[in-house]
Design an enzyme around this catalytic site. Structure first.
Site, PDB file in Angstrom:
ATOM      1  N   ASN A   7       0.972  -1.184  -0.007  1.00  0.00           N
ATOM      2  CA  ASN A   7       0.041   0.001   0.171  1.00  0.00           C
ATOM      3  C   ASN A   7       0.803   1.160  -0.041  1.00  0.00           C
ATOM      4  O   ASN A   7       1.453   1.731   1.135  1.00  0.00           O
ATOM      5  CB  ASN A   7      -0.823  -0.149   1.389  1.00  0.00           C
ATOM      6  CG  ASN A   7      -2.114   1.200   1.214  1.00  0.00           C
ATOM      7  OD1 ASN A   7      -1.791   2.035   0.392  1.00  0.00           O
ATOM      8  ND2 ASN A   7      -2.605   1.039   2.318  1.00  0.00           N
ATOM      9  N   LYS A  14       3.391   0.658   3.147  1.00  0.00           N
ATOM     10  CA  LYS A  14       3.208  -0.424   4.016  1.00  0.00           C
ATOM     11  C   LYS A  14       3.252  -1.844   3.233  1.00  0.00           C
ATOM     12  O   LYS A  14       2.776  -1.613   2.204  1.00  0.00           O
ATOM     13  CB  LYS A  14       1.759  -0.266   4.670  1.00  0.00           C
ATOM     14  CG  LYS A  14       1.265   0.770   5.740  1.00  0.00           C
ATOM     15  CD  LYS A  14       0.311   0.992   6.245  1.00  0.00           C
ATOM     16  CE  LYS A  14       0.042   2.172   6.547  1.00  0.00           C
ATOM     17  NZ  LYS A  14      -1.525   2.723   6.508  1.00  0.00           N
ATOM     18  N   ARG A  91      -2.587  -1.908  -3.379  1.00  0.00           N
ATOM     19  CA  ARG A  91      -3.931  -1.199  -3.204  1.00  0.00           C
ATOM     20  C   ARG A  91      -3.879   0.150  -4.058  1.00  0.00           C
ATOM     21  O   ARG A  91      -2.870   0.744  -4.181  1.00  0.00           O
ATOM     22  CB  ARG A  91      -4.156  -0.986  -1.652  1.00  0.00           C
ATOM     23  CG  ARG A  91      -5.182   0.153  -1.476  1.00  0.00           C
ATOM     24  CD  ARG A  91      -5.106   0.643  -0.024  1.00  0.00           C
ATOM     25  NE  ARG A  91      -6.267   1.618  -0.059  1.00  0.00           N
ATOM     26  CZ  ARG A  91      -6.195   2.767   0.633  1.00  0.00           C
ATOM     27  NH1 ARG A  91      -5.175   3.158   1.172  1.00  0.00           N
ATOM     28  NH2 ARG A  91      -7.461   3.515   0.915  1.00  0.00           N
ATOM     29  N   HIS A 180     -13.258   2.843   0.231  1.00  0.00           N
ATOM     30  CA  HIS A 180     -13.095   1.557   1.174  1.00  0.00           C
ATOM     31  C   HIS A 180     -13.799   0.473   0.818  1.00  0.00           C
ATOM     32  O   HIS A 180     -14.393  -0.639   1.430  1.00  0.00           O
ATOM     33  CB  HIS A 180     -13.993   1.784   2.571  1.00  0.00           C
ATOM     34  CG  HIS A 180     -13.208   2.968   3.379  1.00  0.00           C
ATOM     35  ND1 HIS A 180     -14.136   3.943   3.907  1.00  0.00           N
ATOM     36  CD2 HIS A 180     -11.903   3.463   3.513  1.00  0.00           C
ATOM     37  CE1 HIS A 180     -13.197   4.897   4.586  1.00  0.00           C
ATOM     38  NE2 HIS A 180     -11.838   4.464   4.271  1.00  0.00           N
ATOM     39  N   GLY A 210     -12.902   4.498  10.677  1.00  0.00           N
ATOM     40  CA  GLY A 210     -11.659   4.689  11.060  1.00  0.00           C
ATOM     41  C   GLY A 210     -11.103   6.089  10.901  1.00  0.00           C
ATOM     42  O   GLY A 210     -12.097   7.159  11.298  1.00  0.00           O
ATOM     43  N   ASN A 211     -10.030   6.375  10.680  1.00  0.00           N
ATOM     44  CA  ASN A 211      -9.744   7.894  10.466  1.00  0.00           C
ATOM     45  C   ASN A 211     -10.640   8.594   9.363  1.00  0.00           C
ATOM     46  O   ASN A 211     -10.988   9.811   9.624  1.00  0.00           O
ATOM     47  CB  ASN A 211      -8.111   7.849  10.015  1.00  0.00           C
ATOM     48  CG  ASN A 211      -7.164   8.371  11.222  1.00  0.00           C
ATOM     49  OD1 ASN A 211      -7.815   8.770  12.094  1.00  0.00           O
ATOM     50  ND2 ASN A 211      -6.052   7.704  10.982  1.00  0.00           N
ATOM     51  N   ASP A 283      -8.481  11.926  16.882  1.00  0.00           N
ATOM     52  CA  ASP A 283      -8.466  10.432  17.401  1.00  0.00           C
ATOM     53  C   ASP A 283      -9.418  10.291  18.410  1.00  0.00           C
ATOM     54  O   ASP A 283      -9.707  10.801  19.555  1.00  0.00           O
ATOM     55  CB  ASP A 283      -7.032  10.286  18.126  1.00  0.00           C
ATOM     56  CG  ASP A 283      -6.836   8.685  18.323  1.00  0.00           C
ATOM     57  OD1 ASP A 283      -7.899   7.978  18.794  1.00  0.00           O
ATOM     58  OD2 ASP A 283      -5.802   8.377  17.902  1.00  0.00           O
ATOM     59  N   MET A 284     -10.430   9.165  18.028  1.00  0.00           N
ATOM     60  CA  MET A 284     -11.647   8.831  18.862  1.00  0.00           C
ATOM     61  C   MET A 284     -11.270   8.675  20.233  1.00  0.00           C
ATOM     62  O   MET A 284     -11.998   8.802  21.335  1.00  0.00           O
ATOM     63  CB  MET A 284     -12.489   7.895  18.126  1.00  0.00           C
ATOM     64  CG  MET A 284     -13.709   7.605  19.047  1.00  0.00           C
ATOM     65  SD  MET A 284     -14.605   9.084  19.257  1.00  0.00           S
ATOM     66  CE  MET A 284     -15.832   9.058  17.722  1.00  0.00           C
ATOM     67  N   GLY A 331     -10.753   1.285  12.754  1.00  0.00           N
ATOM     68  CA  GLY A 331     -10.302   1.599  14.111  1.00  0.00           C
ATOM     69  C   GLY A 331     -11.276   1.965  15.103  1.00  0.00           C
ATOM     70  O   GLY A 331     -11.336   1.444  16.270  1.00  0.00           O
ATOM     71  N   GLY A 333     -14.656   1.604  14.591  1.00  0.00           N
ATOM     72  CA  GLY A 333     -15.841   0.797  14.504  1.00  0.00           C
ATOM     73  C   GLY A 333     -15.676  -0.512  15.380  1.00  0.00           C
ATOM     74  O   GLY A 333     -16.537  -1.110  16.108  1.00  0.00           O
ATOM     75  N   GLU A 334     -14.350  -1.041  15.513  1.00  0.00           N
ATOM     76  CA  GLU A 334     -13.770  -2.312  16.094  1.00  0.00           C
ATOM     77  C   GLU A 334     -13.841  -1.948  17.459  1.00  0.00           C
ATOM     78  O   GLU A 334     -13.909  -2.957  18.258  1.00  0.00           O
ATOM     79  CB  GLU A 334     -12.771  -2.714  15.321  1.00  0.00           C
ATOM     80  CG  GLU A 334     -12.950  -3.467  14.136  1.00  0.00           C
ATOM     81  CD  GLU A 334     -11.383  -3.706  13.096  1.00  0.00           C
ATOM     82  OE1 GLU A 334     -10.906  -3.912  13.836  1.00  0.00           O
ATOM     83  OE2 GLU A 334     -11.777  -3.439  11.998  1.00  0.00           O
ATOM     84  N   GLU A 385      -8.059  -5.645   4.658  1.00  0.00           N
ATOM     85  CA  GLU A 385      -7.954  -5.271   3.461  1.00  0.00           C
ATOM     86  C   GLU A 385      -6.877  -5.924   2.961  1.00  0.00           C
ATOM     87  O   GLU A 385      -6.622  -6.433   1.706  1.00  0.00           O
ATOM     88  CB  GLU A 385      -7.936  -3.751   3.170  1.00  0.00           C
ATOM     89  CG  GLU A 385      -9.165  -3.120   3.478  1.00  0.00           C
ATOM     90  CD  GLU A 385      -9.098  -1.620   3.948  1.00  0.00           C
ATOM     91  OE1 GLU A 385      -8.622  -1.394   5.152  1.00  0.00           O
ATOM     92  OE2 GLU A 385      -9.236  -0.890   3.087  1.00  0.00           O
TER      93      GLU A 385
HETATM   94  P1  AMP Z   1      -8.074   3.251  11.030  1.00  0.00           P
HETATM   95  O1  AMP Z   1      -7.900   4.235  10.081  1.00  0.00           O
HETATM   96  O2  AMP Z   1      -9.025   2.176  10.622  1.00  0.00           O
HETATM   97  O3  AMP Z   1      -6.708   2.795  11.340  1.00  0.00           O
HETATM   98  O4  AMP Z   1      -8.648   3.750  12.357  1.00  0.00           O
HETATM   99  C1  AMP Z   1      -7.741   4.687  12.984  1.00  0.00           C
HETATM  100  C2  AMP Z   1      -8.444   5.332  14.294  1.00  0.00           C
HETATM  101  O5  AMP Z   1      -9.241   4.349  15.108  1.00  0.00           O
HETATM  102  C3  AMP Z   1      -7.521   6.136  15.400  1.00  0.00           C
HETATM  103  O6  AMP Z   1      -7.565   7.506  14.816  1.00  0.00           O
HETATM  104  C4  AMP Z   1      -8.688   6.142  16.429  1.00  0.00           C
HETATM  105  O7  AMP Z   1      -9.480   7.070  16.682  1.00  0.00           O
HETATM  106  C5  AMP Z   1      -9.551   5.069  16.346  1.00  0.00           C
HETATM  107  N1  AMP Z   1      -9.321   3.941  17.325  1.00  0.00           N
HETATM  108  C6  AMP Z   1      -8.347   3.201  17.517  1.00  0.00           C
HETATM  109  N2  AMP Z   1      -8.289   2.520  18.715  1.00  0.00           N
HETATM  110  C7  AMP Z   1      -9.460   3.025  19.346  1.00  0.00           C
HETATM  111  C8  AMP Z   1     -10.393   2.700  20.671  1.00  0.00           C
HETATM  112  N3  AMP Z   1      -9.828   1.752  21.631  1.00  0.00           N
HETATM  113  N4  AMP Z   1     -11.333   3.447  20.944  1.00  0.00           N
HETATM  114  C9  AMP Z   1     -11.590   4.473  20.068  1.00  0.00           C
HETATM  115  N5  AMP Z   1     -11.124   4.758  18.852  1.00  0.00           N
HETATM  116  C10 AMP Z   1     -10.272   3.925  18.486  1.00  0.00           C
END
Ligand code: AMP
Length: 404
Positions: A7, A14, A91, A180, A210-211, A283-284, A331, A333-334, A385
């Site tokens: 990617n 990556k 990707r 996505h 995610g982000n 960041d959540m 990130g 959602g999971e 992915e």
């Molecule tokens: P992704 O783009 O799928 O890698 O998601 C990244 C985002 O997932 C990060 O910026 C966080 O905001 C969020 N994230 C990761 N771990 C957690 C968690 N334990 N609780 C809430 N948000 C999270």
């Protein structure tokens, strides 16, 4: 068969190396800060300690060379020779209207990816650098490309067209493409398996949060509508992206704040969303922590993020005239039980009955988080992915060998 998944971004790359018989990851890692004298290579060989190297890596060809050197390193390597790699899968963010599935790379495919630079100026040129870097380091090695947009090519016209003059679509292909797609396709298949029902019979809403974040309405196993548009800016509120706004805000802001078009574009992509409303973070995790300690702006950011997601879930249930399951992935959602709970508690009218305990349980497994008897099921499915890219590459190579 061994497949290297790549990617490539403009300053990062990556990678994951797969052994396809077992679908096991032999090694993974990333190169960051490509173009700088202090680029960082992080390498995680399976079952061995992680390695981090800082060195000058000025372009993608050198980045791939360093990755290959690590993979065959006498001490840290997982292969004896780079010749053991059978194929490389990339990707690619934008496949436009040209690609509705993954393909092997040839001159025509490369020309088409280049033609799409205008639609994805930040992404497609970087992916092309990745493809060329592999060609330079591994001449003649088969390569495949897997597009983020491909899964959404099944959307009907009423979903993908914008109500603006048709000349823009005819001349410049201005339309919704969606992104996505690899993730939405993967989690929808896994959700059907977990539910023990054929995907073709399900009405699903997959939420890749995610982000970047997008929701997809999936009917008959196909993408019916999705929140991201011609670019990944439309739809849900995200970490730093605004998602849907009134387009008239663009000229208004340019006028009142004396900003250029490019500055407003950068504002909407990089300085909006959770970041703008909280004034704290994109960041959540940080938003949730600040909210729990009483920060009002963080609480508002969370509320808006959840509300905008829930509105789309309602809209897509109406779009499909029904709903069997909602799937959370990526990130946020999971991992964010708080967000899932906030969304589900306000969807009882649809027949969502959350199992609070199952939702709060920390787990990396695929799981159902609604109570027995809930009319609409909610699932958490970790996305993968890279595995989809490895599988598509493997399948394309097998098909090609079969034809030859
Ligand atoms: P992704 O783009 O799928 O890698 O998601 C990244 C985002 O997932 C990060 O910026 C966080 O905001 C969020 N994230 C990761 N771990 C957690 C968690 N334990 N609780 C809430 N948000 C999270």
């Amino acid at each position: 068969m061994i497949v290297l998944v790549i990617n490539a971004g403009s300053s990062s790359l990556k990678f994951q190396l797969y052994e396809m018989r077992e679908e096991s990851v032999l090694a993974k890692g990333k190169v960051e800060r490509i173009g700088m004298d202090s680029a960082i290579l992080t390498y995680e060989p399976e079952g061995k300690p992680e390695i981090r190297e800082v060195s000058e890596i000025l372009e993608h060809t050198t980045a791939i060379k360093r990755v290959l050197a690590m993979l065959v390193h006498p001490q840290h390597g997982v292969l004896e020779s780079a010749a053991q790699i059978d194929a490389v899968g990339h990707r690619v963010v934008h496949g436009g209207e040209s690609f509705s599935s993954s393909v092997l790379v040839d001159d025509e495919v490369k020309r088409e990816i280049k033609r799409l630079f205008d639609l994805a100026p930040l992404h497609n040129p970087a992916h092309m650098l990745g493809i060329q870097a592999v060609e330079a380091n591994m001449p003649g090695k088969p390569q495949a490309v897997v597009f983020d947009t491909a899964f959404h090519q099944t959307m009907p016209e009423m979903s993908y067209l914008y109500p603006i003059p048709m000349v823009l679509y005819r001349k410049h292909k201005v339309r919704r493409y969606g992104f996505h797609g690899t993730s939405h396709a993967y989690v929808s298949e896994r959700a059907a398996a977990v539910l023990g029902r054929p995907l073709a019979e399900l009405k699903l809403i997959t939420c890749h949060i995610g982000n970047g974040a997008s929701c997809t309405a999936i009917r008959d196993g196909r993408s019916f509508d999705t929140t991201m548009g011609m670019t990944p800016l439309e739809g849900l509120m995200m970490g730093t992206r605004s998602g849907d706004i009134d387009p008239a805000i663009v000229p208004f802001t340019m006028d009142k704040e004396d900003l250029t078009l490019s500055e407003v574009n950068s504002m909407l992509n990089k300085h909006s969303g959770l970041m703008a409303i909280s004034g704290l973070s994109s960041d959540m995790r940080e938003i949730t922590q600040a909210m729990e300690s009483g920060d009002r702006s963080a609480a508002l950011a969370f509320q808006m993020y959840e509300y905008r997601l829930r509105k789309y879930i309602g809209a897509y249930a109406a779009a499909m005239n029904g709903l069997d399951a909602i799937v959370f992935t990526a990130g946020v959602g999971e991992n964010s039980a708080a967000l899932r709970a906030a969304v589900c508690r306000n969807l009882t009218f649809l027949g969502v009955e959350l199992d609070e305990e199952a939702n709060a349980r920390r787990s990396a497994d695929e799981r159902i988080i609604t109570a027995a008897g809930s009319r609409v099921q909610v699932l958490v499915i970790p996305t993968n992915e890279e595995l989809v890219i490895a599988r598509d590459t493997y399948r394309l190579i097998l098909d090609r060998n079969h034809v030859e």
